[in-house]
Design a protein around this motif. Structure first.
Motif, PDB file in Angstrom:
ATOM      1  N   SER A  26       0.846  -1.188   0.000  1.00  0.00           N
ATOM      2  CA  SER A  26       0.000   0.000   0.000  1.00  0.00           C
ATOM      3  C   SER A  26       0.882   1.240   0.000  1.00  0.00           C
ATOM      4  CB  SER A  26      -0.907   0.003   1.235  1.00  0.00           C
ATOM      5  OG  SER A  26      -0.116   0.053   2.400  1.00  0.00           O
ATOM      6  N   ALA A  27       0.367   2.265  -0.602  1.00  0.00           N
ATOM      7  CA  ALA A  27       1.109   3.527  -0.678  1.00  0.00           C
ATOM      8  C   ALA A  27       0.981   4.233   0.667  1.00  0.00           C
ATOM      9  CB  ALA A  27       0.562   4.393  -1.793  1.00  0.00           C
ATOM     10  N   VAL A  28       2.012   4.159   1.476  1.00  0.00           N
ATOM     11  CA  VAL A  28       1.996   4.770   2.792  1.00  0.00           C
ATOM     12  C   VAL A  28       2.429   6.225   2.660  1.00  0.00           C
ATOM     13  CG1 VAL A  28       2.993   4.704   5.102  1.00  0.00           C
ATOM     14  CG2 VAL A  28       2.509   2.578   3.905  1.00  0.00           C
ATOM     15  N   GLN A  29       1.580   7.097   3.118  1.00  0.00           N
ATOM     16  CA  GLN A  29       1.886   8.517   3.068  1.00  0.00           C
ATOM     17  C   GLN A  29       2.735   8.880   4.286  1.00  0.00           C
ATOM     18  OE1 GLN A  29       1.123  10.557   0.612  1.00  0.00           O
ATOM     19  NE2 GLN A  29      -0.002   8.990  -0.501  1.00  0.00           N
ATOM     20  N   PRO A  30       3.805   9.606   4.104  1.00  0.00           N
ATOM     21  CA  PRO A  30       4.616  10.005   5.249  1.00  0.00           C
ATOM     22  C   PRO A  30       3.837  10.982   6.138  1.00  0.00           C
ATOM     23  CG  PRO A  30       5.398  11.082   3.266  1.00  0.00           C
ATOM     24  CD  PRO A  30       4.343  10.098   2.848  1.00  0.00           C
ATOM     25  N   VAL A  31       4.076  10.876   7.421  1.00  0.00           N
ATOM     26  CA  VAL A  31       3.407  11.752   8.375  1.00  0.00           C
ATOM     27  C   VAL A  31       4.236  13.022   8.522  1.00  0.00           C
ATOM     28  CG1 VAL A  31       2.636  11.994  10.762  1.00  0.00           C
ATOM     29  CG2 VAL A  31       2.392   9.808   9.592  1.00  0.00           C
ATOM     30  N   GLY A  32       3.559  14.148   8.441  1.00  0.00           N
ATOM     31  CA  GLY A  32       4.245  15.429   8.558  1.00  0.00           C
ATOM     32  C   GLY A  32       3.697  16.230   9.727  1.00  0.00           C
ATOM     33  N   PRO A  33       4.294  17.381   9.990  1.00  0.00           N
ATOM     34  CA  PRO A  33       3.822  18.227  11.080  1.00  0.00           C
ATOM     35  C   PRO A  33       2.499  18.898  10.718  1.00  0.00           C
ATOM     36  CG  PRO A  33       5.591  19.313   9.900  1.00  0.00           C
ATOM     37  CD  PRO A  33       5.474  17.939   9.320  1.00  0.00           C
ATOM     38  N   PRO A  34       1.750  19.318  11.727  1.00  0.00           N
ATOM     39  CA  PRO A  34       0.475  19.998  11.458  1.00  0.00           C
ATOM     40  C   PRO A  34       0.703  21.419  10.977  1.00  0.00           C
ATOM     41  CG  PRO A  34       0.901  19.979  13.803  1.00  0.00           C
ATOM     42  CD  PRO A  34       1.989  19.164  13.160  1.00  0.00           C
ATOM     43  N   SER A  35      -0.280  21.951  10.269  1.00  0.00           N
ATOM     44  CA  SER A  35      -0.246  23.360   9.875  1.00  0.00           C
ATOM     45  C   SER A  35      -0.513  24.213  11.109  1.00  0.00           C
ATOM     46  CB  SER A  35      -1.311  23.635   8.811  1.00  0.00           C
ATOM     47  OG  SER A  35      -2.605  23.458   9.369  1.00  0.00           O
TER      48      SER A  35
END
Length: 119
Positions: A26-35
């Protein structure tokens, strides 16, 4: 005795079926910081949940490998209510999603952070 060989052949046939091809990863999206907007909304939710008195202070956003989210800030009341303990909370995020908060624990080092006031 004469049924053992046919029974063994029959049972081995169950284990030699078609092998399904493995599912594609599955295409795992990297987790980023919140806006900044998501950060303020999440902190607002945490302030309401913990019933903190305004104004509050927060630390810098940091990454973590424990807790309900991959990023967190430390949160505390700027002017604690007399007679009530001065608790510090950790507020967690994954991307722009507020994942929850909890009273901070020792290894999050919230006591050693620099805080700035959030109105």
């Amino acid at each position: 005795m004469r049924y053992i060989l046919p029974l063994c052949l029959f049972l081995s046939g169950c284990s030699s079926g078609w092998v399904d091809a493995p599912a594609p990863p599955s295409a795992v999206q990297p987790v980023g910081p919140p806006s900044q907007e998501a950060l303020q909304k999440g902190i607002g939710s945490s302030v309401k949940e913990a019933k903190l008195t305004q104004p509050v202070e927060i630390s810098a956003l940091r990454r973590t490998d424990h807790g309900p989210g991959d990023y967190f800030v430390c949160l505390r009341e700027a002017a604690p209510v007399p007679g009530r303990p001065h608790y510090t909370f950790s507020v967690f995020f994954n991307n722009d999603v507020y994942e929850g908060s909890r009273q901070s624990v020792l290894f999050e080092e919230c006591e050693q952070q620099q805080y700035s006031r959030l109105n």
